[in-house]
Design an enzyme around this catalytic site. Sequence first.
Site, PDB file in Angstrom:
ATOM      1  N   HIS A  34       0.861  -1.180   0.000  1.00 57.53           N
ATOM      2  CA  HIS A  34       0.000   0.000   0.000  1.00 57.53           C
ATOM      3  C   HIS A  34       0.901   1.235   0.000  1.00 57.53           C
ATOM      4  O   HIS A  34       2.137   1.106  -0.064  1.00 57.53           O
ATOM      5  CB  HIS A  34      -0.954  -0.032   1.195  1.00 57.53           C
ATOM      6  CG  HIS A  34      -0.267  -0.274   2.520  1.00 57.53           C
ATOM      7  ND1 HIS A  34       0.641   0.609   3.062  1.00 57.53           N
ATOM      8  CD2 HIS A  34      -0.337  -1.326   3.389  1.00 57.53           C
ATOM      9  CE1 HIS A  34       1.079   0.143   4.213  1.00 57.53           C
ATOM     10  NE2 HIS A  34       0.519  -1.037   4.430  1.00 57.53           N
ATOM     11  N   GLU A  35       0.306   2.403   0.101  1.00 58.61           N
ATOM     12  CA  GLU A  35       1.073   3.649   0.023  1.00 58.61           C
ATOM     13  C   GLU A  35       2.151   3.759   1.116  1.00 58.61           C
ATOM     14  O   GLU A  35       3.153   4.440   0.922  1.00 58.61           O
ATOM     15  CB  GLU A  35       0.139   4.864   0.092  1.00 58.61           C
ATOM     16  CG  GLU A  35      -0.547   5.192  -1.215  1.00 58.61           C
ATOM     17  CD  GLU A  35       0.433   5.592  -2.328  1.00 58.61           C
ATOM     18  OE1 GLU A  35       1.336   6.409  -2.075  1.00 58.61           O
ATOM     19  OE2 GLU A  35       0.300   5.057  -3.440  1.00 58.61           O
ATOM     20  N   HIS A  37       4.076   1.294   2.231  1.00 62.44           N
ATOM     21  CA  HIS A  37       5.249   0.608   1.667  1.00 62.44           C
ATOM     22  C   HIS A  37       5.886   1.464   0.566  1.00 62.44           C
ATOM     23  O   HIS A  37       7.108   1.581   0.477  1.00 62.44           O
ATOM     24  CB  HIS A  37       4.848  -0.735   1.048  1.00 62.44           C
ATOM     25  CG  HIS A  37       4.255  -1.718   2.007  1.00 62.44           C
ATOM     26  ND1 HIS A  37       2.929  -2.068   1.979  1.00 62.44           N
ATOM     27  CD2 HIS A  37       4.814  -2.452   3.003  1.00 62.44           C
ATOM     28  CE1 HIS A  37       2.689  -2.977   2.917  1.00 62.44           C
ATOM     29  NE2 HIS A  37       3.809  -3.223   3.556  1.00 62.44           N
ATOM     30  N   GLN A 148       7.918   3.999  10.648  1.00 65.25           N
ATOM     31  CA  GLN A 148       7.686   4.344  12.052  1.00 65.25           C
ATOM     32  C   GLN A 148       6.413   3.672  12.575  1.00 65.25           C
ATOM     33  O   GLN A 148       6.237   3.486  13.775  1.00 65.25           O
ATOM     34  CB  GLN A 148       7.591   5.876  12.179  1.00 65.25           C
ATOM     35  CG  GLN A 148       7.219   6.411  13.557  1.00 65.25           C
ATOM     36  CD  GLN A 148       8.245   6.072  14.623  1.00 65.25           C
ATOM     37  OE1 GLN A 148       9.411   5.780  14.317  1.00 65.25           O
ATOM     38  NE2 GLN A 148       7.826   6.077  15.879  1.00 65.25           N
ATOM     39  N   ASP A 150       5.717   0.687  12.675  1.00 72.63           N
ATOM     40  CA  ASP A 150       6.141  -0.436  13.520  1.00 72.63           C
ATOM     41  C   ASP A 150       7.282   0.040  14.420  1.00 72.63           C
ATOM     42  O   ASP A 150       8.439  -0.348  14.249  1.00 72.63           O
ATOM     43  CB  ASP A 150       6.570  -1.613  12.639  1.00 72.63           C
ATOM     44  CG  ASP A 150       5.403  -2.164  11.839  1.00 72.63           C
ATOM     45  OD1 ASP A 150       4.744  -3.091  12.312  1.00 72.63           O
ATOM     46  OD2 ASP A 150       5.129  -1.633  10.741  1.00 72.63           O
ATOM     47  N   VAL A 176       2.249   6.591   7.116  1.00 72.89           N
ATOM     48  CA  VAL A 176       1.313   7.037   6.071  1.00 72.89           C
ATOM     49  C   VAL A 176      -0.089   6.616   6.499  1.00 72.89           C
ATOM     50  O   VAL A 176      -0.301   5.470   6.899  1.00 72.89           O
ATOM     51  CB  VAL A 176       1.681   6.439   4.700  1.00 72.89           C
ATOM     52  CG1 VAL A 176       0.674   6.858   3.641  1.00 72.89           C
ATOM     53  CG2 VAL A 176       3.089   6.869   4.301  1.00 72.89           C
ATOM     54  N   ARG A 187      -3.324  -5.256   6.955  1.00 73.25           N
ATOM     55  CA  ARG A 187      -4.402  -5.934   7.681  1.00 73.25           C
ATOM     56  C   ARG A 187      -5.704  -5.144   7.674  1.00 73.25           C
ATOM     57  O   ARG A 187      -6.742  -5.682   8.065  1.00 73.25           O
ATOM     58  CB  ARG A 187      -3.965  -6.223   9.122  1.00 73.25           C
ATOM     59  CG  ARG A 187      -2.860  -7.268   9.197  1.00 73.25           C
ATOM     60  CD  ARG A 187      -2.558  -7.707  10.624  1.00 73.25           C
ATOM     61  NE  ARG A 187      -1.722  -8.895  10.662  1.00 73.25           N
ATOM     62  CZ  ARG A 187      -0.392  -8.900  10.854  1.00 73.25           C
ATOM     63  NH1 ARG A 187       0.257  -7.755  11.024  1.00 73.25           N
ATOM     64  NH2 ARG A 187       0.276 -10.034  10.873  1.00 73.25           N
TER      65      ARG A 187
HETATM   66  P1  AMP Z   1       5.067  -5.149   6.400  1.00 73.03           P
HETATM   67  O1  AMP Z   1       4.858  -5.524   4.972  1.00 73.03           O
HETATM   68  O2  AMP Z   1       3.803  -4.954   7.178  1.00 73.03           O
HETATM   69  O3  AMP Z   1       6.078  -6.030   7.100  1.00 73.03           O
HETATM   70  O4  AMP Z   1       5.732  -3.718   6.373  1.00 73.03           O
HETATM   71  C1  AMP Z   1       6.915  -3.481   5.650  1.00 73.03           C
HETATM   72  C2  AMP Z   1       7.446  -2.134   6.008  1.00 73.03           C
HETATM   73  O5  AMP Z   1       6.487  -1.130   5.677  1.00 73.03           O
HETATM   74  C3  AMP Z   1       7.737  -1.979   7.514  1.00 73.03           C
HETATM   75  O6  AMP Z   1       8.959  -1.270   7.681  1.00 73.03           O
HETATM   76  C4  AMP Z   1       6.570  -1.180   7.999  1.00 73.03           C
HETATM   77  O7  AMP Z   1       6.857  -0.404   9.132  1.00 73.03           O
HETATM   78  C5  AMP Z   1       6.293  -0.290   6.793  1.00 73.03           C
HETATM   79  N1  AMP Z   1       4.920   0.222   6.843  1.00 73.03           N
HETATM   80  C6  AMP Z   1       3.784  -0.509   6.946  1.00 73.03           C
HETATM   81  N2  AMP Z   1       2.713   0.303   7.037  1.00 73.03           N
HETATM   82  C7  AMP Z   1       3.185   1.575   6.987  1.00 73.03           C
HETATM   83  C8  AMP Z   1       2.577   2.874   7.033  1.00 73.03           C
HETATM   84  N3  AMP Z   1       1.276   3.011   7.164  1.00 73.03           N
HETATM   85  N4  AMP Z   1       3.383   3.949   6.969  1.00 73.03           N
HETATM   86  C9  AMP Z   1       4.727   3.802   6.856  1.00 73.03           C
HETATM   87  N5  AMP Z   1       5.358   2.619   6.791  1.00 73.03           N
HETATM   88  C10 AMP Z   1       4.604   1.523   6.866  1.00 73.03           C
END
Ligand code: AMP
Length: 283
Positions: A34-35, A37, A148, A150, A176, A187
Amino acid sequence: MRIVQSVSDARDVVRELRAQGKTIGLVPTMGALHEGHLSLVRAAKASCDAVVVSIFVNPTQFGPNEDFAKYPRTFEADCAALEREGVDVVFAPSTEEMYTAGASTFVDVEGVSGRLDGASRPGHFRGVATVVAKLFNIVGPDRAFFGQKDAAQVAVLKKMVRDLNFPVEIVVCPIVREPDGLAMSSRNRYLSPEERQQARALHHALEEMERLARSGVTAARELIAAGEAVLAREPLVRVDYCRVVDPDTLEDLADVRGGALAAVAAFVGATRLIDNTILGRRD
Ligand code: AMP
């Protein structure tokens, strides 16, 4: 854009990029992009010559009763989005490629890994630290980009990099959000329309904590009570934690005057969501 699935192919393409004198940025993801990422990808593009995005739903960071099997997998759409962003390499290994049979070496960042999400999800950060260490060893990036969103993950990985001398700079990018404030998450797509409405409470709780902190409240207990009160208004929201902690150690703080991380996790229906904000920043 090259799509590689094996560790040796990943090493080969990175070696080629290095031979051209390029710096490498790595964006680790679990796909379902998503945005949020894509903001990491754009930050990587802006400061590195070549960008590698990994897509790997890492089984070792999911607990036995968590959503590993049903975690969204949207590989084609993810690759199309990454191609549009001008990504150089997508590394998308299978579970067997990442964890060869009999693998028994793990990275445990003690202390910090047992706090916040690490307390609610035992073993989660051991899985995260292990897979990120492996990605660093496979790709060898100059910089790696994390959200940030996470915040606990960021604390764990910064400490891992320091403790194990990884020659990688960790770059943290802002959260974001959807237009109504909900932090973007893969999720969020699990939420029913009613749950989606009530999920805004996480952001609203943090906004209330920010408002109070700005108005001069410094006692963590008071801020937490205010955040919990906002979350309690929504019947489909069940709080996992609402805390005020040191952003590096994730230990509870009594007072936010020196700067603090306010972090919430809550189940909205069956979906666990997280969000956070920095309080008491003196800038
Ligand atoms: P994930 O695919 O959930 O493991 O996330 C991959 C990376 O994207 C991690 O470093 C997350 O912290 C980051 N991420 C996920 N959602 C967001 C968001 N809403 N804003 C900024 N970074 C995000």
